[in-house]
Design an enzyme around this catalytic site. Structure first.
Site, short mmCIF file in Angstrom:
data_model
loop_
_atom_site.label_atom_id
_atom_site.label_comp_id
_atom_site.label_asym_id
_atom_site.label_seq_id
_atom_site.Cartn_x
_atom_site.Cartn_y
_atom_site.Cartn_z
N VAL A 1 12.32 -15.24 -9.28
CA VAL A 1 12.31 -14.54 -7.99
C VAL A 1 12.34 -13.03 -8.22
O VAL A 1 11.56 -12.28 -7.61
CB VAL A 1 13.50 -14.98 -7.12
CG1 VAL A 1 13.47 -14.25 -5.78
CG2 VAL A 1 13.49 -16.49 -6.91
N TYR A 2 13.22 -12.58 -9.09
CA TYR A 2 13.31 -11.15 -9.40
C TYR A 2 11.98 -10.64 -9.95
O TYR A 2 11.47 -9.60 -9.52
CB TYR A 2 14.43 -10.91 -10.40
CG TYR A 2 14.55 -9.48 -10.87
CD1 TYR A 2 15.29 -8.55 -10.15
CD2 TYR A 2 13.92 -9.06 -12.04
CE1 TYR A 2 15.40 -7.24 -10.58
CE2 TYR A 2 14.02 -7.75 -12.48
CZ TYR A 2 14.76 -6.84 -11.74
OH TYR A 2 14.86 -5.54 -12.17
N GLY A 3 11.40 -11.37 -10.92
CA GLY A 3 10.14 -10.95 -11.52
C GLY A 3 9.01 -10.88 -10.52
O GLY A 3 8.16 -9.98 -10.58
#
Length: 496
Positions: free
Chosen positions: A329-331
């Site tokens: 999700v962060y990436g």
């Protein structure tokens, strides 16, 4: 009283009072007092004081003799004591700057001269090779001088305090960036969701500034005289909060020169199925939507400013499109932010607003360490740095950025290469074999932070040399390598 005549009297010969029975007007450099029909002419105290100041520097070495000579041919002696001291301090700064530049060019000629001699030695007297060495040296000097001059002009062009807004700046890298901007003499606005965190950070940074100024030189205090830090609570996911932040910045600072979208979050290293819906929503809202809203708010303010401004979005894992297992999700938010950045750079080509990216690399913050394993921490020993270290490198480059679409990176190829080469020495730098932290807490690190700022790192030492030194040494080294290869024949190798 009517002026009847003008006289010129040299104060050095006025050992006694002179009396004039007729009303007269005396030059402005004489102190006069009229009593009935007489004027008492005294020695010119300003000129006496000037002579005393000049004499003070005589006989104290060449440096003071130079100042004495300058004072003797100037009007500094007629200034007040405070004005005089300020002028002398400015004069010393000019002389010091000239001396530093002379020393730098001596280093340039010495360094390149050594390589030059090696090149001549290797050429064996071959005229064509000697010409190649000379041309290489001259080309390096010219190219390096042009590069250095451009950097000096850029720095001069961007001199003066900046007005800076940093989101997510009450801890970690954001607070380190705010502190570094503040101690560069800039005016900074810090933000966070929590008003309590904002108040605490503002007080802490103000205390840091006071401690630095109390031990700083007069010139450093003058540089920091415009420094200022204020704060406001802001949830970057809410458009109304972002609008409130931009209005607050304009009200407090008058304009915005630099806006850094640093606010971001992550929920640890784990598979997607272990993330809750709330986790996913918060990561996407803060990292992507928040950066988009803040970019729009900053552009709205800067586009109406005559001087424009610069906006920085923070890169992270996944920005280049590579996979980020356990932080999917962060990436994806960072990859989406890079796409947004590329699009908005093209949209703003005809405006005076610059859009840039800043890549801090891997920084020892709560965002990075959340959910990290022991194996991750062993890797962090090699390539991670403290927030203060990263901020000290990024801020000077952010302050002088020009144009649009620039990338300000901490982990440059030379730094990565240095980290790999020295990886054995970096074991146990931040964490032990059990993953326990070995570095001091932020409060403890900052106690000696001012002292650490003055220490020279390897890269700082390299930057002390002029650009033409490095360009010339590189070009001459290439020529020397070429000469060695040219002089090596196949018969030199065994078995051929």
């Amino acid at each position: 009283m009517t002026t009847l005549t003008k006289i010129q009297v040299y104060p050095q010969v006025l050992e006694h009072r002179l009396f004039f029975r007729d009303p007269i007007r005396v030059g402005s450099r004489l102190t006069c007092r009229e009593r009935s029909n007489r004027v008492y002419v005294h020695r010119c105290e300003k000129k006496v004081e000037r002579k005393r100041k000049v004499e003070k520097f005589k006989g104290n070495g060449s440096w003071d003799s130079l100042k004495s000579g300058f004072l003797g041919f100037s009007k500094l002696g007629f200034l007040s004591k405070d004005e005089y001291n300020q002028k002398v301090e400015n004069l010393e700064m000019v002389f010091s700057s000239v001396a530093v530049q002379i020393a730098r060019y001596i280093v340039t000629m010495t360094s390149t001269g050594a390589i030059l001699l090696i090149g001549f030695q290797l050429s064996g007297g071959d005229s064509s090779m000697n010409s190649l060495v000379w041309y290489s040296w001259l080309g390096g000097i010219i190219i390096g001088t042009m590069t250095g001059a451009n950097m000096v002009l850029e720095d001069h062009y961007r001199a003066g305090p900046r007005n800076v807004v940093i989101t997510g700046s009450t801890r970690g890298l954001g607070k380190a960036l705010a502190r570094e901007f503040l101690l560069s003499g800039d005016r900074v606005i810090v933000t966070s969701r929590s008003s309590e965190s904002v108040d605490m950070t503002v007080k802490e940074l103000e205390q840091n500034l006071k401690e630095i100024m109390s031990n700083a030189s007069e010139s450093a205090r003058k540089k920091l005289s415009d420094a200022k830090v204020v704060g406001i609570a802001c949830d970057v996911c809410k458009p109304e909060d972002v609008e409130k932040l931009s209005n607050f910045a304009v009200k407090e600072l008058g304009s915005i020169n630099i806006w850094i979208n640093n606010a971001g979050t992550n929920k640890g290293f784990r598979p997607l199925l272990e993330f809750t819906e709330e986790d996913i929503t918060q990561i996407v809202s803060t990292n992507l939507i928040g950066s988009i809203l803040c970019t729009r708010g900053a552009m709205d303010v800067m586009s109406r400013q005559h001087s424009g401004g610069h906006i920085f979005n923070m890169d992270g894992a996944g920005s280049g499109g590579s996979s980020t297992p356990l932080t999917a999700v962060y990436g994806s938010t960072k990859c989406g932010l890079r796409q947004f950045h590329g699009s908005i750079v093209k949209e703003s080509q005809k405006t005076n607003v610059g859009l840039h990216t800043a890549s801090p690399g891997m920084v020892l913050t709560e965002l990075l360490l959340s959910g990290s394993s022991i194996k991750n921490k062993q890797m962090f020993n090699i390539i991670c740095e403290l927030p203060e270290t990263v901020a000290r490198t990024l801020v000077p480059r952010m302050r002088v950025v020009k144009g649009s679409g620039k990338a300000v990176n901490y982990l440059t190829p030379p730094r990565i290469l240095l980290a790999i080469v020295t990886s054995w020495l970096r074991r146990g730098r931040w964490f032990d074999d059990q993953g326990r932290a070995l570095y001091a807490a932020e409060a403890d690190r900052l106690r000696n932070w001012a002292e650490n700022r003055t220490r020279l790192s390897l890269t700082d030492a390299m930057e002390m040399y002029t650009e033409n030194t490095w360009v010339s040494v590189f070009s001459l080294s290439v020529v020397c390598a070429f000469i060695i290869l040219q002089s090596t024949t196949p018969s030199s190798f065994p078995g051929t």
